[in-house]
Scaffold this active site. Structure first.
Site, PDB file in Angstrom:
ATOM      1  CB  CYS A 383      38.475  42.502  35.254  1.00 22.22           C
ATOM      2  SG  CYS A 383      39.249  43.936  34.499  1.00 22.22           S
ATOM      3  CG  HIS A 509      36.278  41.181  31.108  1.00 22.49           C
ATOM      4  ND1 HIS A 509      35.356  41.403  32.102  1.00 22.49           N
ATOM      5  CD2 HIS A 509      37.138  42.222  31.148  1.00 22.49           C
ATOM      6  CE1 HIS A 509      35.637  42.538  32.715  1.00 22.49           C
ATOM      7  NE2 HIS A 509      36.708  43.062  32.161  1.00 22.49           N
ATOM      8  CD  GLU A 511      33.458  38.328  31.700  1.00 16.02           C
ATOM      9  OE1 GLU A 511      34.479  37.639  31.899  1.00 16.02           O
ATOM     10  OE2 GLU A 511      33.350  39.510  32.073  1.00 16.02           O
TER      11      GLU A 511
END
Ligand code: GLN
Length: 533
Positions: A383, A509, A511
């Site tokens: 990001c 993202h 993650e």
């Protein structure tokens, strides 16, 4: 169909005992025993959601597929259960009040005085029951944030009291407390737990199960004492010891039979012993890693590990797949300068530049990115980290010295610009580009395609700014290519530098989608690049 069962997890004595991990672990055991389970978090603060909160307050803001900005515990729920959560899984006091006050303004209460009891408590109950209503879940676990005795938690505890009364054996309360060990006395002390349960009883809630967080094994006499003084069955007192990995906790509770006691109390038939074969295999891999690698994560909240919780967990998962213990050096972006970058990143086999908002620490991130690019060190920018990679490339390769993001300056070269839909926004809460969007990877000769192994992926987002497509061609000519794009809006999702060992920047993202039993392919590829010669 049998009734949905509701489990409430409350906490006593102190915060940070691991209510989220307890809720996730018990849910995992019940799920692995053949039931569908979801977990919900009730947060007692007045923010409508944590989207406007600084990470220093409560750590990372986790984002769901449907674009809810939520508490980081939802990340644990997803990482343990391997099923997505949604807005309904995180409710704050602010959200409860907002809906009650909106109803009041519409006149829905027909002239009645609107009060905490019953109106706020009814709304809390409605939000809890909502997850059970769809018939999707056999069991709903609801974690009550905060500590029993806090003024803010009172309406939640009252809602639990009412639901326990109304639902009978379909509801269960598990209370997690601390039993401190006094070294001087050589003893585990139970008094804080007794007081905490008294506090719950004052509020009309009798816990059914106690879980005691302890640094020393519980003795029989401690168990007996706690059971007797807290009106809890002796076989319903469990211990939560310190273990090297949170992923061991489900196995710790399985051994003690927490799920059996919980299910028996709720009259939920035990169909089979939880099948944690794959989970256990993953844990064994994690505990027996052959290799080691040092990597750097550059961010401005590194003093607070919770601020990057999902990134940290995704790296652990990826290390596990690569049979490698990943040692993360957390580098404060404000401290990185041209003079010290070589020293700071020396011996680091990969660099991850973290997401973020605002100008603070941005130049340090850009310097670290340049170092990784110029020294052929595997790089993952997430990001804001991807945006830094674009700014750095524009400045140092394209020679646009004033290139920047419109978030930080009114430069003539906004290589990162505000998204069109964001220009008219005045409210900050829940107005970013949020949640899952598709991304298309056309070129198979890219790190992204090699990692994902497919052309169409879906990843979660949380941003207001984007790669400015006016610079697409100039950047590509010099070697930074947009290899992943949103098929509908053409928004750049992934950039790569082909000539580099492994250089990937992503606007999304990844993650948020890494799970203990399904590590994220991009993180796996990143760590693989870190360990490959
Ligand atoms: N601040 C940047 C934006 O709003 C990046 C956000 C992020 O890193 N999550 O676009």
């Amino acid at each position: 169909m049998a009734n949905t069962k509701f489990i409430f997890v409350t906490g006593g004595v102190t915060s940070s005992l691991g209510k989220g991990i307890l809720a996730s672990s018990l849910a995992k055991l019940i799920q692995a025993g053949g039931y569908s389970v979801t977990i919900q978090k009730l947060d007692p603060y007045l923010n409508v959601d944590p989207g406007t909160l600084n990470p220093y307050e409560h750590g990372e803001c986790f984002v769901t597929d449907d674009g809810a900005e939520t508490d980081l515990d939802l990340g644990h729920y997803e990482r343990f259960l391997n099923v997505p959560t949604s807005q309904a899984n995180n409710v704050t006091t602010g959200r409860i009040y907002q809906s009650v006050i909106n109803k009041e303004r519409k006149g829905d209460f027909l002239g009645k005085t609107v009060q905490i009891v019953p109106h706020i408590t009814d709304e809390i109950k409605r939000r809890i029951m909502l997850l059970g209503k769809k018939g999707e879940y056999d069991v709903v676990v609801t974690e009550i944030g905060g500590v029993v005795g806090d003024i803010e938690s009172l309406p939640f505890v009252e809602a639990v009291r009412q639901l326990k009364w109304e639902l009978g054996s379909d509801a269960l309360c598990i209370h997690l407390t601390l039993v401190p060990y006094l070294a001087a006395a050589g003893e585990i002390k139970t008094k804080p737990t007794q007081h905490s349960v008294k506090q719950l009883l004052e509020n009309g809630v009798q816990p059914d199960i106690l879980v005691l967080r302890t640094e020393h094994p519980l003795t029989d006499s401690v168990r007996h004492k706690v059971a007797l003084f807290c009106n809890v069955d002796r076989n319903a007192v469990f211990e939560s010891p310190d273990v090297p990995s949170i992923y061991e906790i489900p196995l710790v509770f399985q051994k003690q039979g927490l799920h059996e006691v919980a299910m028996t109390k709720m009259r939920l038939p035990i169909k089979k012993e939880p099948d944690l074969e794959h989970w256990t295999a993953q844990l064994n891999r994690l505990y027996n890693l052959s290799n080691k690698v040092d990597i750097a994560v550059v961010g401005k909240y590194v003093e607070l590990p919770d601020a990057y919780k999902s990134i940290h967990e995704a790296i652990i998962h990826a290390g596990m797949v690569n049979d490698t213990k990943v040692n993360i050096e957390w580098i404060h972006s404000e401290k990185v300068t041209d003079d010290n970058v070589a020293e700071l990143l020396k011996d680091k086999k990969a660099v991850l530049v973290a997401p973020g908002f605002g100008h603070r620490g941005i130049e340090g991130k850009i310097i670290a990115t340049r170092y990784a690019r110029e020294n052929n060190i595997p790089f993952l920018g997430i990001c804001l980290g991807m945006q830094c990679a674009v700014i750095e490339f524009a400045r140092n390769v394209l020679g646009l010295k004033d290139a920047n993001s419109a978030e930080f300056s009114t430069t003539p070269n906004p290589v990162i610009d505000i998204m069109e839909q964001q220009k008219t926004i005045t409210n900050m809460g829940h107005t970013m580009r949020l949640g899952a969007y598709p991304c298309k990877i056309d070129d198979e000769d890219t790190n992204a395609f090699r990692a994902y192994g497919k052309h169409l992926i879906h990843e979660r987002h949380r941003h207001r700014y984007e790669f400015n497509n006016d610079y697409l061609k100039a950047m590509a000519e010099k070697g930074m290519k947009a290899v992943g794009k949103n098929p509908d809006s053409d928004l750049v999702e992934i950039v790569e530098i082909k000539e580099h060992k492994w250089f990937v920047g992503v606007q999304f993202h990844p993650e948020y989608q890494s799970r203990f039993e399904a590590p994220h392919p991009l993180f796996v590829a990143f760590i693989k690049a870190a360990i490959s010669e």
